[in-house]
Design a protein around this motif. Structure first.
Motif, PDB file in Angstrom:
ATOM      1  N   THR A 105     102.206  33.300 -23.705  1.00 58.18           N
ATOM      2  CA  THR A 105     101.680  33.113 -22.348  1.00 58.18           C
ATOM      3  C   THR A 105     100.893  31.810 -22.316  1.00 58.18           C
ATOM      4  N   LEU A 143     100.706  41.738 -20.861  1.00 52.65           N
ATOM      5  CA  LEU A 143     101.918  41.213 -21.509  1.00 52.65           C
ATOM      6  C   LEU A 143     101.860  41.318 -23.036  1.00 52.65           C
ATOM      7  N   LEU A 171     103.561  33.379 -13.021  1.00 54.42           N
ATOM      8  CA  LEU A 171     102.668  34.355 -12.375  1.00 54.42           C
ATOM      9  C   LEU A 171     101.461  33.653 -11.765  1.00 54.42           C
ATOM     10  N   PHE A 172     101.038  34.163 -10.594  1.00 56.61           N
ATOM     11  CA  PHE A 172      99.879  33.590  -9.909  1.00 56.61           C
ATOM     12  C   PHE A 172      98.873  34.701  -9.622  1.00 56.61           C
ATOM     13  N   CYS A 173      97.594  34.283  -9.623  1.00 58.08           N
ATOM     14  CA  CYS A 173      96.485  35.201  -9.347  1.00 58.08           C
ATOM     15  C   CYS A 173      95.404  34.446  -8.575  1.00 58.08           C
ATOM     16  N   ARG A 179      93.916  36.473 -14.413  1.00 56.43           N
ATOM     17  CA  ARG A 179      94.714  35.851 -15.486  1.00 56.43           C
ATOM     18  C   ARG A 179      94.486  36.580 -16.803  1.00 56.43           C
ATOM     19  N   PHE A 223      96.590  39.651 -16.810  1.00 58.17           N
ATOM     20  CA  PHE A 223      98.001  39.337 -17.071  1.00 58.17           C
ATOM     21  C   PHE A 223      98.273  39.241 -18.581  1.00 58.17           C
ATOM     22  N   MET A 226     101.244  31.048 -16.064  1.00 57.92           N
ATOM     23  CA  MET A 226     100.348  31.707 -15.093  1.00 57.92           C
ATOM     24  C   MET A 226      99.233  30.763 -14.660  1.00 57.92           C
ATOM     25  N   TYR A 275     105.792  32.894 -20.613  1.00 60.24           N
ATOM     26  CA  TYR A 275     105.270  33.212 -19.273  1.00 60.24           C
ATOM     27  C   TYR A 275     104.221  32.168 -18.910  1.00 60.24           C
ATOM     28  N   ASP A 301     110.586  34.022 -11.969  1.00 59.64           N
ATOM     29  CA  ASP A 301     109.903  35.314 -12.050  1.00 59.64           C
ATOM     30  C   ASP A 301     108.874  35.365 -13.178  1.00 59.64           C
ATOM     31  N   LYS A 302     108.963  34.449 -14.128  1.00 56.61           N
ATOM     32  CA  LYS A 302     108.020  34.409 -15.243  1.00 56.61           C
ATOM     33  C   LYS A 302     106.865  33.445 -14.972  1.00 56.61           C
ATOM     34  N   GLU A 329     100.916  27.768  -4.483  1.00 51.32           N
ATOM     35  CA  GLU A 329     101.913  28.458  -5.323  1.00 51.32           C
ATOM     36  C   GLU A 329     103.287  27.841  -5.151  1.00 51.32           C
TER      37      GLU A 329
END
Length: 281
Positions: A140, A230, A215-217, A223, A226, A182, A180, A212-213, A191
């Motif tokens: 990640t 994972l 990721l946003f927060c 984070r 996440f 993020m 991934y 799809d891999k 985004e």
């Protein structure tokens, strides 16, 4: 006239004189033998018989000495010198007949190829990435300050730029690991801007990373959540607080910072950039 003729006659040679001497000696021996054999053998004493035998032996050896020519014996040194001179003459003749062949000089080009062949083989970037990640199958990574030129969510509201120097490393990571990405963003526009920048840079064309891999927060805690969900083998981040919190749960972490901070835990590594950590900066 007789005196002059006698004086003018040539003198006999040594060989003729020896022949005459042998003839006289043989005549004398013949006379002695006839006189001895005319006498009865019992009347001969041992002294007479010995004299006859000695005389006969002397005549035989004298005759053999005259008939056999003397052998010339050359000194050994002369023979050796002659052999040496003949051998040297043969070598000189052989050298004169052979063409002048000179040994080729060392070819610098060939030597360079040999030196390069025996030099240690430099590992490829893919080998370095695999070695550094210790065969980690899941990674990640944060976007700001690592993948993107921007370092704050506020900057993403204006633009998003992918660092060109990191693309090769990302490609190698996606070959060996499940990657991934993020980030915390302030709005949906940020985004979309980030996804567009990644697509334009060709991050999604390699096949190892899909949208799809990414990721946003909306917060740093999001984070952290996440990452824990994972359960990656590696996490890459720029926030020292997050790396400290995750040190107990994540096997390895890479803290990216320009200030070169000290390691906060044995399983947390530090580097100025992800490229530098993998040796391609």
């Amino acid at each position: 006239m007789a005196e002059s003729s006698s004086s003018s006659s040539p003198s006999p040679s040594p060989t003729e004189e020896i022949v005459r001497l042998i003839k006289r000696l043989s005549a004398y021996v013949t006379f002695k033998m006839s006189s001895l054999f005319s006498t009865s053998i019992p009347n001969l004493d041992s002294r007479s018989i010995g004299a006859i035998a000695g005389l006969a032996i002397a005549v035989i050896f004298t005759w053999r000495a005259i008939r056999t020519p003397p052998r010339r014996r050359q000194p050994k040194r002369r023979m050796q010198s002659a052999e040496t001179s003949s051998a040297s003459d043969a070598q000189s003749n052989l050298a004169s007949t052979l063409p002048d062949v000179s040994l080729p000089h060392e070819d610098n080009g060939v030597q360079d190829v040999v030196d390069q062949f025996f030099q240690p083989v430099k590992p490829t970037l893919g080998q370095i990435v695999r070695q550094k990640l210790s065969e980690g199958r899941k990674v990640t990574c944060r976007l700001l300050g690592v993948i993107l030129e921007e370092s704050s969510p506020e900057e993403l509201q204006r633009q998003a730029t992918v660092r060109s120097s990191v693309l090769e490393v990302l490609l190698e990571i996606t070959k060996y690991s499940d990657l991934y990405l993020m980030e915390r963003v302030l709005d949906d526009e940020s985004e979309a801007r980030v996804l567009q920048a990644l697509e334009t840079a060709g991050v999604f064309t390699s096949g190892g990373l899909v949208k799809d891999k990414v990721l946003f927060c909306s917060s740093e805690i999001g984070r952290t959540s996440f990452v824990r969900q994972l359960e990656p083998d590696w996490h890459i981040d720029t926030n020292p607080e997050i790396t400290t919190q995750l040190a107990r749960f994540i096997k390895y972490q890479l803290h990216v910072s320009a200030s070169k901070p000290e390691r906060t835990a044995p399983n947390v590594f530090t580097s100025q950039s992800i490229e530098q950590f993998f040796g391609c900066a």
